[in-house]
Design an enzyme around this catalytic site. Structure first.
Site, PDB file in Angstrom:
ATOM      1  N   HIS A  77     -15.807  -9.128   6.388  1.00 28.64           N
ATOM      2  CA  HIS A  77     -14.723  -9.720   7.175  1.00 28.64           C
ATOM      3  C   HIS A  77     -13.406  -8.977   7.013  1.00 28.64           C
ATOM      4  O   HIS A  77     -13.133  -8.407   5.965  1.00 28.64           O
ATOM      5  CB  HIS A  77     -14.526 -11.185   6.754  1.00 28.64           C
ATOM      6  CG  HIS A  77     -15.662 -12.075   7.168  1.00 28.64           C
ATOM      7  ND1 HIS A  77     -15.588 -12.880   8.270  1.00 28.64           N
ATOM      8  CD2 HIS A  77     -16.896 -12.269   6.639  1.00 28.64           C
ATOM      9  CE1 HIS A  77     -16.735 -13.542   8.396  1.00 28.64           C
ATOM     10  NE2 HIS A  77     -17.540 -13.197   7.414  1.00 28.64           N
ATOM     11  N   VAL A 136     -32.698 -22.088 -15.248  1.00 25.73           N
ATOM     12  CA  VAL A 136     -31.999 -22.771 -16.330  1.00 25.73           C
ATOM     13  C   VAL A 136     -32.311 -24.258 -16.242  1.00 25.73           C
ATOM     14  O   VAL A 136     -32.142 -24.865 -15.182  1.00 25.73           O
ATOM     15  CB  VAL A 136     -30.483 -22.514 -16.240  1.00 25.73           C
ATOM     16  CG1 VAL A 136     -29.717 -23.413 -17.197  1.00 25.73           C
ATOM     17  CG2 VAL A 136     -30.190 -21.042 -16.534  1.00 25.73           C
ATOM     18  N   ILE A 139     -18.838 -20.277  -3.634  1.00 24.68           N
ATOM     19  CA  ILE A 139     -18.798 -19.010  -2.887  1.00 24.68           C
ATOM     20  C   ILE A 139     -19.532 -19.189  -1.564  1.00 24.68           C
ATOM     21  O   ILE A 139     -20.724 -19.469  -1.534  1.00 24.68           O
ATOM     22  CB  ILE A 139     -19.420 -17.854  -3.699  1.00 24.68           C
ATOM     23  CG1 ILE A 139     -18.777 -17.739  -5.082  1.00 24.68           C
ATOM     24  CG2 ILE A 139     -19.309 -16.551  -2.909  1.00 24.68           C
ATOM     25  CD1 ILE A 139     -17.332 -17.326  -5.107  1.00 24.68           C
ATOM     26  N   CYS A 165     -42.784   0.178  13.487  1.00 25.69           N
ATOM     27  CA  CYS A 165     -41.561  -0.299  14.134  1.00 25.69           C
ATOM     28  C   CYS A 165     -40.317   0.247  13.440  1.00 25.69           C
ATOM     29  O   CYS A 165     -39.368   0.653  14.082  1.00 25.69           O
ATOM     30  CB  CYS A 165     -41.510  -1.819  14.134  1.00 25.69           C
ATOM     31  SG  CYS A 165     -42.941  -2.603  14.883  1.00 25.69           S
TER      32      CYS A 165
END
Lengths: 425, 576
Positions: free
Chosen positions: B131, B255, B424, B494
């Protein structure tokens, strides 16, 4: 002449490429065949069922047997074939083509006057038919499942649902059943089956595998391996009907939902593509809109039978060998709405069209149809069909040279429907 | 923080069923609501955008009972007794970039990721836009890091051998009368926010640059510093470079709990043994609130927000060179994202999306038809040629925002040996390089209280990576094939991927020998046939590489079986 220079280069070593290379050689051309896989034969290698060759050899062969016969013809003529060689790009230069290809030996450039694109087709995938949900393992296109089963000898499913009644889907329904997997059903979004009638009988009905028409898979479940699919009824526009969804537990979803001609190389050369066939627009010599570029087999339009592929490719190979640069004089072949498509889409009046094979499919199931060929509104040929079904490709041999065509002629194929539009079961 | 005003509003909205209270410096919202959308609305009422006083969501919601966190199948003691200097929880872009920056010091670094690969959640499921830094409030952490992050991309991507292109972004407007207002807005962004290169361009100039954008576009904001990168490619590259420099990455490692003593984390329990770290970094994405809670340091809440992107055929990539979106003034102001857009990805595909839908399900990445419909309905106004028919695949990711819609990058408020890199979301990919430097600095600062770490003299910022042969000239390619003939064997038609590249990916610093692992690294199966041709070949190459039967190869997780064994002969012949 450079050792890397040929009259004709054929790209693709399946049934189309093999037949094209052989017929080009027989017409006197120096030919090179390029195949990206390690072995020749294309998808026939994994088609271990029989039913191939009835038209071409007059006997029932398996896919590998059919391929072997075609490969034998190639070997007899000592036609060079580069396997495990992948074409990365093609440049056009002063009317000749420079084909760049990579292999274990490095990068090579081959030059040719004429190109035959025999690149086959690929399968439409789950997300290309808008199936939603998670991303588990256990979702295969029919061809991929066939590769695992027949070439690697690995079982990809224990309890599966097949979406789409295309021929490979039907073949895999039988194949997986024979390997001990349970096939819960074949679901088809269309109101009519997509595969050949003979495959419906030999692969489904003989094994009591149910076929559900006007149904589709809308969603898949399972975080790791597939655990189930949601099946919904569809309306006449093939859109799922809300509230009809139900879950079917299974560990595999096999898709046979359409084949798409592979034309990335053709498009790179600027070849015009027909939105109906998704293959190149071609003339009676299988030449595309780009001079010297020929297309055949499933790259041109998706065929039902390898036999038709070979026939069409042989014509393309011969035309490529005889290719000389002369001006074109095109005449369009128009087809009415009742046709799904018609190939070739045009004729080149500067070349002979005395024995041109026309391939077509009807848009729907029709009973008692009359095909009419007219030139400038005047009927010049007709043929009756007791039934026409989209999955069954039809072919016609016509002598267009006898019709006195010009570039301005309105050449038109129509289907007159006596019995009206009918739905067959 | 006007608690009375918040509670007045909550009462008006929810009739006293929820209320807010100030506890330990957080606004705790509690009560009971039936619908998750109401829970989100209530917490949003209590939250102040970009505030450092966070909303903690304690509302009981009958509807919002998320499935338990998906755990890896493995249980062993591979990590038992390990005592790393730094334990990083989460192998997304945050965790991976922090790990790499920490390897600049002589430290024992362990990164744990519960999934079978890094970049499996938000970092692997976004559009890859770097960005430019518009529409972010000054004073927010997003704003603090975005320009720095954006500027760092050229160098970081060069070092890490990841393709990055500054393609520019166009925010299109179809109402000519808005031009004076938007002009002033641009000036403000330019001088106030330091986005030097932003400018307004007319419709004609825009169509000269991007001829396929909607002809009704009157003018556009151009942000040339916008870039595109492969988000999982960058995450993998960061993680690999971290490993090359001595960090340890343990996949399939979740965890499960922590033991605390005197406001310090003493041990961290995982499915692969108990670890005794000096410092813990919480980069656990949508689970960062759970990790904070385990660490006795929950002062924020995450409200997951899903987004779906569609990938279109590379042929459709010809319609656009940049990132583009159209602004609809009426709906734009309230949304938490700019509402998606269209862009050409770093790999040359066209991408459309994402949408933004609130959800309580942190790991539900199922796609839904309406997500695609919403995006296409909107983006066809940006790019007229956009068509669902060109879609080759689509995927959903879940963002991890806080109710303040800002990042949390700070030391634990109660727990001393903890750093959060949480909340985040977009533009987290763009900010990652800058955030990683700061978090690494913070970590070194904390560790220095006991013993200052020395710089790592062997640190090499350059990752070798896997060569991409399809981008090379014939000459370069031929030379590499002469060295290694496997580079000349094309497996994926591809994307033109060779066997040599696949084997390189398997021999990389982080080996993920699954079909998806190879796909994310060197792209077989990413093209228009979606692995139809190459997936059996890739499966076989992986099996041969590992020296195991084909049926032992997985798509991704341990339970994602591809085949069940040999149909005839051999073991597992009777496969039922």
């Amino acid at each position: 002449m450079n050792e890397n220079t040929y009259d004709v280069i054929v790209i693709g070593g399946g049934p189309a490429g093999l037949a094209a290379a052989v017929s080009a050689r027989d017409a006197g051309a120096g030919v090179l065949l390029i195949e990206r896989e390690a072995r020749l034969g294309g998808i026939l290698k994994q088609c271990i069922h029989d039913g191939f060759g009835l038209l071409r050899f007059g006997e029932k062969l398996s896919g590998p047997e059919y391929a072997e016969r075609e490969i034998d013809e190639l070997r007899k003529r000592n036609i060079p074939a580069k396997t495990l060689t992948f074409v990365t790009k093609i440049e056009k230069e002063r009317g000749r083509f420079r084909v760049h290809a990579v292999s274990r030996d490095g990068v090579a450039v081959y030059e040719t006057a004429a190109l035959v694109l025999a690149t086959g087709c690929r399968e439409r995938t789950a997300k290309q038919v808008f199936i939603h949900g998670t991303r588990p393992s256990g979702i295969f296109t029919a061809g991929t499942a066939q590769h695992f089963t027949n070439l690697l000898g690995e079982l990809p499913a224990k309890k599966c649902v097949i979406l789409g009644s295309g021929d490979i889907g039907l073949i895999m329904a039988r194949r997986l059943t024979l390997e001990g997997a349970q096939v819960l059903g074949v679901y088809e979004a269309k109101p009519t089956p997509s595969g050949l009638t003979r495959n419906l009988h030999q692969c489904l009905y003989d094994y009591d595998i149910p076929l559900y028409l006007s149904h589709t898979v809308t969603r898949v479940f399972g975080a790791d391996r597939l655990e189930g699919v949601e099946i919904a009824e569809v309306d006449e526009n093939m859109r799922p009907v809300e509230g009809t969804g139900r879950r079917v537990d299974c560990d595999a979803l096999i898709l046979s939902v359409g084949l798409i001609p592979e034309n990335e190389l053709a498009e790179g050369l600027g070849v015009e593509i027909d939105p109906k066939t998704k293959g190149p627009v071609c003339d009676g010599q299988c030449m595309t809109s780009v001079d010297g570029v020929f297309s055949c087999g499933n790259a041109l339009h998706v065929n039902d039978l390898a036999d038709y592929v070979s026939e069409n490719a042989a014509a393309a190979g011969k035309a490529a060998a005889e290719y000389r640069r002369i001006g074109r004089k095109p005449a369009r072949l128009n087809a009415s709405e009742e046709f799904l498509y018609l190939v070739p889409q045009r004729l080149d009046l500067n070349r002979s069209n005395a024995g041109t094979t026309v391939y077509f499919r009807s848009r729907c199931d029709y009973n008692n149809a009359r095909l009419v060929l007219s030139v400038d509104g005047k009927e010049v040929f007709s043929k009756r069909y007791a039934f026409l079904r989209p999955p069954e490709m039809e072919r016609l041999e016509l002598n267009f040279d006898a019709l006195g065509l010009t570039e301005r002629s309105d050449v038109r194929f129509t289907l007159e429907l006596q019995g009206g539009k009918e739905r067959a079961q | 923080m006007d608690l009375r005003r918040i509670n007045r509003k909550l009462k008006k909205q929810f009739g006293g069923r929820v209320s807010a209270a100030l506890q330990d410096g957080c606004v705790v919202v509690s009560g009971a609501l039936e619908r998750w959308t109401d829970v989100v609305a209530a917490c949003q009422t209590a939250a102040k955008k970009y505030s450092r006083t966070h909303v903690v969501n304690d509302i009981v919601c009958a509807e919002a009972v998320d499935a338990p966190m998906r755990l890896p199948a493995v249980n062993d003691d591979a990590l038992e007794g390990a005592s790393p200097d730094v334990l990083i929880i989460g192998g997304g872009i945050s965790g991976a970039s922090i790990a790499r920056e920490l390897t600049r010091w002589k430290l024992d670094i362990l990164l744990v990721e519960k999934e079978p690969d890094v970049a499996m959640q938000a970092s692997g499921r976004n559009d890859g836009e770097v960005h430019p830094g518009v529409d972010l409030g000054k004073g927010s952490l997003k704003h603090k890091y975005i320009r720095r992050g954006n500027h760092m991309f050229d160098k970081v991507c060069e070092d890490l051998n990841v393709e990055f292109r500054r393609v520019g972004q166009y925010v299109c407007f179809q109402d000519g009368w808005l031009r004076p207002v938007v002009y002033l807005y641009c000036l403000w962004r330019k001088y106030h926010d330091g986005i030097e290169d932003t400018e307004l361009i007319g419709g004609e100039e825009l169509r000269r640059r991007e001829p396929y954008l909607d002809p009704g576009t009157k003018f556009a904001i151009s942000n040339p510093s916008t870039g595109v990168v492969c988000p999982y490619g960058l995450t993998i590259a960061y993680a690999e470079n971290a490993v090359e420099n001595g960090a340890k990455v343990s996949l399939n490692t979740a965890v499960l709990g922590m033991e605390l003593q005197d406001s310090k984390i003493v041990s961290v329990c995982t499915n692969r043994g108990t670890v005794f770290p000096r410092l813990v970094i919480n980069a656990a994405g949508v689970f960062s609130e759970e990790i904070a809670k385990m660490a006795g340091d929950r002062f924020f809440s995450i409200h997951p927000r899903r987004g779906t992107n569609s990938i279109l055929d590379k042929k459709a990539g010809a319609y656009l060179h940049s990132v583009a979106s159209v602004i609809n003034v009426k709906t734009q102001l309230r949304a938490h994202t700019k509402g998606g857009g269209v862009m050409r990805t770093a790999h040359g595909n066209l991408l459309a999306g994402p949408d933004a839908v609130e959800t309580f399900e942190k790991e539900n990445t199922e796609t839904r038809p309406e997500s695609i419909r919403v995006v296409f309905d909107k983006q066809k106004k940006t790019l007229t040629a956009l068509s669902e028919r060109d879609i080759i695949t689509y995927f959903t990711g879940v963002r991890a925002p806080t109710f303040e819609e800002d990042f949390i990058i700070e030391q634990g408020r109660r727990t001393k040996n903890l750093i959060h890199c949480a909340g985040i979301q977009s533009p987290g990919l763009t900010t990652a390089p800058a955030v990683a430097l700061d978090v690494a600095g913070m970590a070194v600062g904390l560790l220095s209280k006991e013993q200052a770490p020395e710089p790592n003299p062997q640190f090499n910022p350059v990752r070798r990576g896997v060569p991409t042969l399809r981008k090379m000239s014939d000459g370069e390619r031929g030379a590499l094939i002469r060295e290694n003939p496997d580079y000349g064997v094309i497996v994926c038609r591809c994307e033109e991927v060779s066997k040599g590249e696949i084997l390189d990916a398997l021999r990389a610093p982080i080996c993920v020998p699954t079909v998806d692992g190879v796909k994310k690294r060197v792209r077989p199966g990413m093209g228009r046939c979606q692995g139809g041709f190459c997936s059996p070949l890739v499966t076989k190459i992986i099996a041969d590489f590992l020296g195991v039967p084909v049926s032992d190869v997985r798509k991704s997780s341990a339970a994602s079986v591809i085949t069940y064994g040999q149909t005839k002969g051999g073991e597992g012949g009777s496969a039922r």
